[in-house]
Scaffold this active site. Structure first.
Site: not given
Length: 160
Positions: A64, A79
């Site tokens: 992620h 992110h």
């Protein structure tokens, strides 16, 4: 004679979408710049690319997020989404391995938008300089504009 002027550097969009100020990200860790300074992208694409040339120094096992270290010492974090670590990698496909040297525009992670948004999670993607003490004049550009991954500049900065 002008050698003391530092060259401006830039980061390109890591994913297609609309550039937004960090302060508008619906997560205080990012909005209050606790993890670093930069911009966010409200994504429309499904492939996250390297925003600059550098080494892929960390790819989270859940895919992620990833971190890069540039030859000038700047450290960058991308992110993907908000609270997406909770998916334990579901909806994320790693395309590059940690330790790889990549060029701006190199695909790093592919996402399945339907899986991620189907869990009620946002795909707003912060792009952060994590060692902000090493840079000056960190300036978001293209705020409010749609950008194309690997193409359009989203941040400029100078190394101290």
């Amino acid at each position: 004679m002008f050698g003391f002027f530092k060259k401006e550097s830039k980061f390109v969009a890591p994913i297609d979408g609309k550039v937004m100020n960090l302060s508008d990200v619906p997560d205080p860790v990012f909005a209050e710049k606790m993890a670093g300074d930069g911009v966010a992208i409200d994504t429309t694409g499904d492939t996250i690319v390297a925003p600059c040339d550098g080494e892929l120094t960390l790819v989270f096992k859940t895919n992620h997020a990833f971190a890069m270290t540039l030859s000038n010492g700047v450290e960058l974090l991308v992110h993907i989404g908000i609270d997406t670590v909770s998916l334990n990698g579901e909806g994320f496909e790693r395309l590059q391995e940690q330790g790889t040297t990549v060029k701006a525009g190199t695909p790093i992670i592919k996402i399945n938008r339907d899986i991620i948004t189907g869990k009620g999670l946002s795909l707003i993607t912060p792009v952060l300089v994590t060692n902000v003490d090493n840079v000056k004049d960190l300036t978001p550009v293209s705020v409010g504009q749609n950008v194309t991954a690997g193409n359009d500049t989203v941040l400029t900065y100078k190394v101290k």
